[in-house]
Enzyme design. Structure first.
Site, PDB file in Angstrom:
ATOM      1  N   GLY A  11      -9.873   9.481  11.964  1.00 17.61           N
ATOM      2  CA  GLY A  11      -8.733   8.636  11.862  1.00 17.61           C
ATOM      3  C   GLY A  11      -8.389   7.679  10.827  1.00 17.61           C
ATOM      4  CB  CYS A  12      -6.245   5.164  10.592  1.00 15.34           C
ATOM      5  SG  CYS A  12      -6.024   3.378   9.673  1.00 15.34           S
ATOM      6  CG  PHE A  13      -9.831   4.045   5.556  1.00 14.65           C
ATOM      7  CD1 PHE A  13      -8.507   3.056   5.594  1.00 14.65           C
ATOM      8  CD2 PHE A  13      -9.697   5.116   4.352  1.00 14.65           C
ATOM      9  CE1 PHE A  13      -7.674   3.108   4.307  1.00 14.65           C
ATOM     10  CE2 PHE A  13      -8.809   4.721   3.212  1.00 14.65           C
ATOM     11  CZ  PHE A  13      -7.916   4.111   3.100  1.00 14.65           C
ATOM     12  CD1 TRP A  14      -6.981   0.441   6.251  1.00 13.59           C
ATOM     13  CD2 TRP A  14      -5.082   0.174   7.395  1.00 13.59           C
ATOM     14  NE1 TRP A  14      -5.991   0.545   5.228  1.00 13.59           N
ATOM     15  CE2 TRP A  14      -4.623   0.408   6.182  1.00 13.59           C
ATOM     16  CE3 TRP A  14      -4.062   0.285   8.258  1.00 13.59           C
ATOM     17  CZ2 TRP A  14      -3.329   0.234   5.597  1.00 13.59           C
ATOM     18  CZ3 TRP A  14      -2.928   0.508   7.851  1.00 13.59           C
ATOM     19  CH2 TRP A  14      -2.440   0.201   6.440  1.00 13.59           C
ATOM     20  CB  CYS A  15      -8.819   2.314  13.465  1.00 19.52           C
ATOM     21  SG  CYS A  15      -6.844   2.224  13.273  1.00 19.52           S
TER      22      CYS A  15
END
Length: 181
Positions: A11-15
Site C-alpha cells: 500500500g501507501c509507502f508513507w504508511c
C-alpha cells in the site's frame, strides 16, 4: 552488524515506512518505486498506474538482530494482503501487496511467509513475489513522511496509528517505541 535489505510493497509507502521505522533491528527505511517499466518514475507517474511500479519501501536491517522472515511477518500483520491492487481507499496496481526478493533464499522465505499469513486468514493472500528490478528512491518529500508532514495529513492520521497499534500489539518485543518506555 550485518546489514541486509528487503524490498516490500503493502500500500501507501508513507504508511509502511512509519511501521518499519519502529522495528528494532531496522537501520534504514527508504520509500521508493520498483516493479515497473519506466526509468526514474515520478510520484505523479506512479500514481497514474501507467508505469507498473509499486509504492514500496527498501528496509536496511541488522540481520544479527532481525531476520528477513520476521520483517515479512510484520508486513503481513500490518497491512491487508488479501486486497488485490489496493489498501483501503488506495486503489491501483501501485498499491499492490508484493515482495521483491534479492536472492533465492529471500524468495524461499517469502513463499514461507505467505504460507504463514494464509494460515491465519480466511480470504486468499494475493501478495505477489516479483523479480527484483531497478529501485528508484521516491522524491525527498516522501522520505520520513510520518515524522514530518504526515503528522498534519488527515489520511496518515487515520491510517498510520492503527498500523502502529497492530505492530505494538502483535510484535511488542520488536517495537522501538515500547522498548524505549
Amino acid at each position: 552488524m550485518t546489514i541486509e535489505y528487503a524490498i516490500i510493497a503493502g500500500g501507501c509507502f508513507w504508511c509502511t515506512e512509519a511501521v518499519f521505522k519502529d522495528v528494532i533491528g531496522v537501520e534504514t527505511v527508504e520509500s521508493g518505486y520498483t516493479g515497473g517499466k519506466n526509468a526514474n518514475p515520478t510520484y505523479e507517474q506512479v500514481c497514474s498506474g501507467e508505469t507498473g511500479h509499486a509504492e514500496a519501501i527498501r528496509i536496511g536491517f541488522d540481520a544479527d538482530k532481525l531476520k528477513y522472515g520476521d520483517l515479512l511477518d510484520i508486513s503481513f500483520a500490518t497491512h491487508d494482503p488479501t486486497q488485490l491492487n489496493r489498501q483501503g481507499n488506495d486503489i491501483g496496481t501501485q498499491y499492490r501487496s508484493a515482495i521483491f526478493p534479492a536472492n533465492e533464499q529471500q524468495k524461499q522465505e517469502a513463499e514461507a511467509a505467505i504460507a504463514r499469513a494464509q494460515a491465519d486468514l480466511a480470504e486468499p493472500v494475493v501478495t505477489t513475489i516479483e523479480p527484483l528490478g531497478e529501485w528508484y528512491p521516491a522524491e525527498n518529500y516522501h522520505q520520513d513522511y510520518w515524522d514530518g508532514a504526515g503528522q498534519r495529513n488527515g489520511y496518515c492520521l487515520a491510517v498510520i496509528p492503527p498500523k502502529l497499534q497492530k505492530l505494538r500489539k502483535s510484535f511488542a518485543k520488536r517495537s522501538k517505541t515500547l522498548q524505549d518506555q
